[in-house]
Design an enzyme around this catalytic site. Sequence first.
Site, PDB file in Angstrom:
ATOM      1  N   PHE A 197       1.387   8.145  -1.828  1.00 38.48           N
ATOM      2  CA  PHE A 197       0.729   6.916  -1.738  1.00 38.48           C
ATOM      3  C   PHE A 197      -0.921   7.076  -1.944  1.00 38.48           C
ATOM      4  O   PHE A 197      -1.375   8.018  -2.018  1.00 38.48           O
ATOM      5  CB  PHE A 197       0.594   6.579   0.014  1.00 38.48           C
ATOM      6  CG  PHE A 197       2.214   6.564   0.324  1.00 38.48           C
ATOM      7  CD1 PHE A 197       2.746   6.854   1.402  1.00 38.48           C
ATOM      8  CD2 PHE A 197       3.328   5.994  -0.525  1.00 38.48           C
ATOM      9  CE1 PHE A 197       3.906   6.956   1.892  1.00 38.48           C
ATOM     10  CE2 PHE A 197       4.481   6.029  -0.296  1.00 38.48           C
ATOM     11  CZ  PHE A 197       4.969   6.418   1.038  1.00 38.48           C
ATOM     12  N   TRP A 241       0.764  -1.169  -0.047  1.00 41.38           N
ATOM     13  CA  TRP A 241      -0.064  -0.095   0.104  1.00 41.38           C
ATOM     14  C   TRP A 241       0.916   1.258   0.058  1.00 41.38           C
ATOM     15  O   TRP A 241       0.543   2.315  -0.495  1.00 41.38           O
ATOM     16  CB  TRP A 241      -1.017  -0.023   1.129  1.00 41.38           C
ATOM     17  CG  TRP A 241      -1.850   1.343   1.477  1.00 41.38           C
ATOM     18  CD1 TRP A 241      -2.947   1.260   0.931  1.00 41.38           C
ATOM     19  CD2 TRP A 241      -1.447   2.518   1.982  1.00 41.38           C
ATOM     20  NE1 TRP A 241      -3.422   2.518   1.330  1.00 41.38           N
ATOM     21  CE2 TRP A 241      -2.584   3.275   1.841  1.00 41.38           C
ATOM     22  CE3 TRP A 241      -0.323   2.844   2.611  1.00 41.38           C
ATOM     23  CZ2 TRP A 241      -2.514   4.578   2.403  1.00 41.38           C
ATOM     24  CZ3 TRP A 241      -0.367   4.125   3.109  1.00 41.38           C
ATOM     25  CH2 TRP A 241      -1.497   5.032   3.098  1.00 41.38           C
ATOM     26  N   HIS A 242       2.027   1.328   0.783  1.00 36.98           N
ATOM     27  CA  HIS A 242       2.742   2.368   0.846  1.00 36.98           C
ATOM     28  C   HIS A 242       3.491   2.708  -0.403  1.00 36.98           C
ATOM     29  O   HIS A 242       3.974   3.862  -0.834  1.00 36.98           O
ATOM     30  CB  HIS A 242       3.946   2.452   1.837  1.00 36.98           C
ATOM     31  CG  HIS A 242       3.321   2.422   3.479  1.00 36.98           C
ATOM     32  ND1 HIS A 242       2.610   1.373   3.943  1.00 36.98           N
ATOM     33  CD2 HIS A 242       3.358   3.417   4.111  1.00 36.98           C
ATOM     34  CE1 HIS A 242       2.313   1.886   5.314  1.00 36.98           C
ATOM     35  NE2 HIS A 242       2.583   3.005   5.267  1.00 36.98           N
ATOM     36  N   GLY A 243       3.802   1.662  -1.296  1.00 41.21           N
ATOM     37  CA  GLY A 243       4.399   2.090  -2.608  1.00 41.21           C
ATOM     38  C   GLY A 243       4.397   0.707  -3.550  1.00 41.21           C
ATOM     39  O   GLY A 243       4.514  -0.331  -2.927  1.00 41.21           O
TER      40      GLY A 243
END
Lengths: 494, 473
Positions: A494, A325-327
């Site tokens: 994000f 999700w963060h990257g």
Amino acid sequence: MLFNSIDFIIFFPIVVLMYYIIPKKMRYIWLLIASYYFYMSWNAKYAVLILFSTAVTYVSGILLGKAKTTASKKWIVAFSFVMNLGVLGFFKYFDFLLHNLNKVLQAVHITAVDNPFSFLLPVGISFYTFQALSYTMDVYRGQIEPEKNFLKYALFVSFFPQLVAGPIERSGNLLKQIKDMEKKSMWNYEGAASGLIMMLWGFFMKMVIADRIALFVKEVFENVYRCGTVETVLGAMAFAVQIYCDFGGYSAIAIGAAKILGFDLMENFNAPYFSESIAEFWRRWHISLSFWFRDYLYIPLGGSRCSRVKKYRNLAITFLVSGLWHGAAWTFVIWGGIHAIYQIIGDLLKPVKAKCNEILHTNTQVFSYHFGRVCITFLLTCFAWIFFRAKSMSEAMYYLNRMFTRWNPWVVFDESLFGFGLDRREVGILIFAILLLILVDLLRITKKESIGAFVLRQNLWFRYAVIVFLVVFIIVYGEYGVAFDSSKFIYFDF
Amino acid sequence: MENMRIHSKCIRAVVLIVLVAMTVYGCYKTLMWKSTADNHLQVYDQLDNTPTNTIDVVFVGSSHVYCGIYPSVLWRDYGIASFDLAVSAQDRQSAYYGLKELLKTQSPKVVMIDLYNFKYNVQEDRDNKYRNLFALKYSKNMIDLVNHYDAEENLDKKPFYTRFPIIHTRYKSIEKYDFKQNKANLYCKGEYYTWNTVAWSEGAEDGYSKTEERYDLDAADLQWLQNMKELSEEKGFELIFMVLPAGLEDYIQRPVNSVSDWAEKNGVAFYDFNKRRSEIDLLTGDNYYDYNHLNGKGAEKVSRYIYKNVLSQYGLKDNRSNSLYKTWDLDVKQMEHEQLAWELEHVDNIKDCLDVLAKSEDMVIVYGLSCDMLENSNYTEILGKYGLTPVSESEEEYWICVENKLYAIDKCQATKGYNLDLSDTDTLHIDITKANPQERVMLNSSAEGGSGTGLCILAYDKFLERKVAHLEF
């Protein structure tokens, strides 16, 4: 527009002023207009995406309210998830997937596939998508009634203070407050004062600490070849401070801005680096996201109410997905995986630790015990942050290589550390600011209240002194203006 | 009760806003770019401190103006009240809006505008860009200047409207004059005082442009010229374009030639002083401090020449007996003290040094001589010739000269240490019990004593509020 920009300094007071001038029943419309204006200042075209997400989840909510069977409800939830995650996946992960596919194809000597698309990642898509999906789940679970007023629901999804980088709100909190807007008092002085202090503190964290320490972090990570143990360890710790102050600062500004408008957003950071374990860290760091994953992924998978193996499996999945999700890069997945490993090992070693304490007669009630646990937890998170910050796996591995193979303590004394982007004066300002940050976080964990609430309880002279001090420090020592890169908040990607 | 609480909260909010505003303003004043010539002298502060409607002549331009024309000379010699409205690398829009700003409080009869920067459309030096765009205070003229600034394409204007995004970076280079007004801003008239010279090689003249070519003036050029003319008609002053002695290159000389044609066609006076260098006697290096700027000697000549050949025809009044023009007297005093300070910097023998010091006023001078030098040399005899004899006898080493009287530091004071406040920021401290001779005379934290092997002279000019000489013979 960035929070730390002239545009926002002009935009926000106008929004607040108009908000309190217009009749109560029109306020949500004004906020909705302001929120879309705020979002479209990044890129007007991407307003279509947030509108799409809003429409899909709104309709899903209505349909869920009318659905009679569990099966049909599940189809509606699936529809909402597929549509929203599909959009998120396409904009965020298409490049990543294609890149990895091409690597596989290259390995088997097949021509790579060209990327037919070229687009920027829409700001905040991960945040508002999750926020909208949480509504779908809450309606499905019967925790909230479907919202019939489309405009109020649209405001819930697009509320500008938390739109682009959280906190990821729940319908039970924010949507409820939007629905109850007309019942609010005309003006809450304490709320506004507390909100103002929160905003100032957020700007202080972001502009004085995060953007300043980012110069050091950048120099270290871009020049790892000339770094040894000392520089790399300091670089990792500095990044830990940078990301906390950047993201925590943004959250403080968001919460403060919402408070001025009379809304209470959920807390997103609670002195995370004072955690005594990784598990506790995730109850204090990016709280809104951790709770989202806990409520909508970890628990549905079974949570911890299952066998140990399944519990660890659920942890691993949750953290790997959180990393992703963060990257869109393997480094983020590795980062998430490391945190999963920390928690699994922590859980496995609990009886071992208890036994060791018993044998060594360790006093677990004293300051040194807690301080030691805080230090170890901080170092573990710093280690994981290396993967978060590095641009690639090879960069992260090289960084670790320098950390463990180039022992160079003399750099602490030969002043070469001042050659990493920050001179003595800047380091002095940074140290002072970080000491202040530690003090504020200490107040938070001891008094269990935000800086806004704490300052508001003090006498008038102290309140004024804090406000004047923060204003002066931000406008004089803040990293902004033409001489600096007014770096956007880290989590905007994000 | 409820009303009283609301009332009290409103008052508190207002008090807080005022407090924050005052603090922000204080920060702004401290951080603001202060110099128009990299010397903590700010020409617009000097303009503000000039009494209303006293300036008769304004010289507008860049460093060529503040180096090349001294209002102090025009005042001292002819009683003409003039002003150098000049900023380092001033572009033409800064000239226009700066002049408009001056015309709010002054009604000059003559305005002479230097054309060196007529086509200065590249501000390569960041500090010069800031000096020009931050020179004006907040006003409509300042906003208009930023809006019409044509020395840079695509200027990001927002930081210049709000200023803080740029000026706050000055916290890295804060100095004394950021907190304390430079006294010279109270009375100076825009000049930059220096008498440094440049080694002038033969044939240096050949480096100056002699081109007679023209450059096609575009719409923006013509608009600016027309604006200046209309301003002169509206405000009733005589507009004169000029070129001061400077190393013009062809690309600068061409538009200047075109403007001279325009001036002739439009009835505006034009003087190219650059072509009259021989007549003004500016052909040697001792008139310049670099190849592009005159020094004090050259400025004096140019100033007198401009009076005799230009200003004398306008019937300007001699105001030397008018008390309203006190600030010009102080400006002359500033020039004289700066010149003395420069001379002291360049003496290389004791006689010349003492000759210069004898002319000085408002000086505190410390003479340091060791006892054995007293006995074995003729320093006391030399000092005596300048009327500097000890007022009281002492076996100790140091004297202080204040208002030309030499006071010995006696034993009692010597053991305690002698202190004299020279200004509100500088203190002289003498302690001859110090083992290190250099530390026997301290100016704040700076050791100004000599090596102990000769006569050491420390001179502090109380008018200029700074040390002007530290010599050892």
